[in-house]
Enzyme design. Structure first.
Site, short mmCIF file in Angstrom:
data_model
loop_
_atom_site.label_atom_id
_atom_site.label_comp_id
_atom_site.label_asym_id
_atom_site.label_seq_id
_atom_site.Cartn_x
_atom_site.Cartn_y
_atom_site.Cartn_z
CG ASN A 165 -2.86 3.76 12.60
OD1 ASN A 165 -1.66 3.63 12.35
ND2 ASN A 165 -3.54 4.84 12.27
NE ARG A 166 0.50 8.63 15.47
CZ ARG A 166 1.35 9.50 14.95
NH1 ARG A 166 2.32 9.97 15.68
NH2 ARG A 166 1.24 9.87 13.68
CB THR A 167 -4.78 8.03 14.07
OG1 THR A 167 -3.58 8.79 14.23
CG2 THR A 167 -5.97 8.96 14.01
CE LYS A 185 2.35 4.55 -3.38
NZ LYS A 185 2.66 3.40 -2.52
CB SER A 188 13.08 7.09 -5.39
OG SER A 188 12.75 5.90 -6.07
CG ASN A 235 2.33 0.80 -7.11
OD1 ASN A 235 1.50 0.20 -7.79
ND2 ASN A 235 3.44 0.23 -6.71
CB ALA A 242 -4.42 2.36 9.68
CE1 TYR A 261 13.98 1.63 0.59
CE2 TYR A 261 11.74 0.80 0.76
CZ TYR A 261 12.64 1.73 0.29
OH TYR A 261 12.20 2.77 -0.49
CG ASP A 282 2.92 -0.58 -3.28
OD1 ASP A 282 4.10 -0.74 -3.68
OD2 ASP A 282 2.43 0.54 -3.05
P1 NAP Z 1 1.65 6.60 5.59
O1 NAP Z 1 0.47 6.40 4.72
O2 NAP Z 1 2.17 7.97 5.85
O3 NAP Z 1 1.38 5.88 7.01
C1 NAP Z 1 2.28 6.00 8.08
C2 NAP Z 1 1.84 5.10 9.23
O4 NAP Z 1 2.82 5.19 10.27
C3 NAP Z 1 0.50 5.48 9.83
O5 NAP Z 1 -0.17 4.32 10.25
C4 NAP Z 1 0.92 6.34 11.04
O6 NAP Z 1 -0.01 6.36 12.09
C5 NAP Z 1 2.14 5.57 11.49
N1 NAP Z 1 3.01 6.44 12.31
C6 NAP Z 1 3.77 7.46 11.88
N2 NAP Z 1 4.40 8.03 12.95
C7 NAP Z 1 4.00 7.35 14.05
C8 NAP Z 1 4.29 7.45 15.44
N3 NAP Z 1 5.13 8.39 15.92
N4 NAP Z 1 3.71 6.56 16.29
C9 NAP Z 1 2.87 5.60 15.83
N5 NAP Z 1 2.56 5.46 14.51
C10 NAP Z 1 3.11 6.32 13.64
O7 NAP Z 1 2.93 5.82 5.00
P2 NAP Z 1 2.92 4.48 4.10
O8 NAP Z 1 2.94 4.82 2.68
O9 NAP Z 1 1.87 3.58 4.65
O10 NAP Z 1 4.38 3.90 4.45
C11 NAP Z 1 4.69 3.44 5.76
C12 NAP Z 1 6.11 2.87 5.78
O11 NAP Z 1 6.19 1.75 4.91
C13 NAP Z 1 7.19 3.84 5.32
O12 NAP Z 1 8.28 3.68 6.18
C14 NAP Z 1 7.55 3.37 3.93
O13 NAP Z 1 8.90 3.61 3.61
C15 NAP Z 1 7.31 1.87 4.05
N6 NAP Z 1 6.96 1.27 2.74
C16 NAP Z 1 7.76 0.28 2.27
C17 NAP Z 1 7.44 -0.31 1.04
C18 NAP Z 1 8.34 -1.37 0.49
O14 NAP Z 1 8.27 -1.63 -0.71
N7 NAP Z 1 9.13 -2.04 1.29
C19 NAP Z 1 6.30 0.08 0.32
C20 NAP Z 1 5.48 1.09 0.87
C21 NAP Z 1 5.83 1.68 2.09
P3 NAP Z 1 -1.11 7.56 12.16
O15 NAP Z 1 -2.21 7.15 11.23
O16 NAP Z 1 -1.50 7.58 13.58
O17 NAP Z 1 -0.43 8.82 11.72
#
Ligand code: NAP
Length: 270
Positions: A150-152, A64, A13, A85, A127, A217, A100
């Site tokens: 979304n993939r799923t 969360k 983090s 969060n 998603a 990022y 967020d």
């Molecule tokens: P999450 O709830 O685990 O969701 C992950 C997402 O990525 C799901 O939609 C998943 O699809 C998709 N995914 C993962 N592997 C994949 C693949 N091989 N092919 C296609 N889709 C794939 O994670 P989250 O909390 O939403 O975070 C997602 C990203 O956003 C992370 O990289 C995180 O670091 C970033 N983030 C950034 C900030 C910021 O402040 N900048 C804040 C929050 C999150 P499925 O549903 O099909 O598994």
């Protein structure tokens, strides 16, 4: 200030860097700690933090949602997306927030001149938890239409049911099919992150003034953003969302509203 981040894992983090920077800037004594806990230990840790007089804490994956039943109240964004969060501890009770949503929007407002989502169309990739914050933020700003993919697919369908009629799900294999309609593309999947596969997205057909935003990022410039920049499109990296979601936490815990500066951004990216 006594605060920290609860999650699993949390070691990577950037939050301590951000909060310690502001503590130093405003001459505030205290600490921002990382608490790596599994689900079964969450409640015990929270009780401990309350007893020890913490001002609050941030919450990240996978807690969360689980933190919500432990909160006395949660704010409207947290209610709408079902995720907290940030927690402010007052008189022994937990008040939950979702920053967020505001962090995402605040960063867009800083990055886009004459920011106005009215009448606009976005495509959101992913998603998961971040997608929910992004969709809620865009809806709060009065966006006209959100395509979601979304993939799923089932997960996207569930979000569509939660967020309503101006969200339309398209198949992952058809994700470029709305390129000519969209003003804003947001990647909220983890594809493109360090140690993850790249996101495959063909930018052909996007409007010349379309904005491409990757909330990842690390790296700062993902392949998606590089390709968009090569085409002369406006790009937004994920670092701003991270910094702007942190600011309201610091403000509630200390009573001081901090600024997101270039100096802080560079420090976090180092
Ligand atoms: P999450 O709830 O685990 O969701 C992950 C997402 O990525 C799901 O939609 C998943 O699809 C998709 N995914 C993962 N592997 C994949 C693949 N091989 N092919 C296609 N889709 C794939 O994670 P989250 O909390 O939403 O975070 C997602 C990203 O956003 C992370 O990289 C995180 O670091 C970033 N983030 C950034 C900030 C910021 O402040 N900048 C804040 C929050 C999150 P499925 O549903 O099909 O598994």
């Amino acid at each position: 200030m006594k605060a920290g981040l609860i999650g699993h894992p949390v070691a990577q983090s950037k939050s301590p860097i951000i909060h310690e920077y502001w503590m130093k800037q405003f001459n505030i004594e205290g600490k921002y700690e990382l608490f790596d806990v599994e689900d079964m230990h969450l409640e015990a840790l929270v009780k401990q933090l309350v007893t020890q007089g913490y001002d609050g804490f941030n919450v990240t994956v996978p807690h969360k949602e689980n933190i919500i039943p432990l909160c006395k109240t949660i704010d409207s964004n947290a209610k709408k997306i079902g995720a907290v969060n940030m927690v402010h501890i007052q008189d022994g009770a937990l008040y939950g927030y979702n920053t967020d949503v505001a962090g995402f929007i605040q960063n867009l407002k800083q990055s886009i001149i004459d920011f106005n989502m009215t009448g606009k169309t976005a495509l959101v990739l992913g998603a998961g938890g971040a997608a929910r914050a992004v969709i809620q933020g865009l809806k709060n700003e009065g966006i006209n239409k959100i395509y979601l993919t979304n993939r799923t697919r089932e997960k996207a369908d569930i979000l569509q049911q939660n967020f309503g009629s101006n969200v339309e799900v398209i198949d992952w294999d058809e994700r470029e099919s709305k390129n000519n309609e969209i003003n804003l593309l947001v990647n909220t999947t983890s594809l493109g992150m360090v140690n993850k596969p790249s996101l495959i997205f063909d930018l052909n057909g996007l409007k010349k003034d379309a904005i491409v935003h990757d909330i990842i990022y690390n790296p700062l410039m993902t392949d998606l953003l590089r390709q968009a920049e090569e085409r002369g499109l406006k790009v937004i990296t994920g670092i701003g969302m991270l910094l702007y979601q942190a600011a309201p936490s610091f403000a509630l815990w200390t009573g001081i509203t901090p600024s997101v500066t270039l100096d802080l951004t560079n420090l976090v990216l180092r």
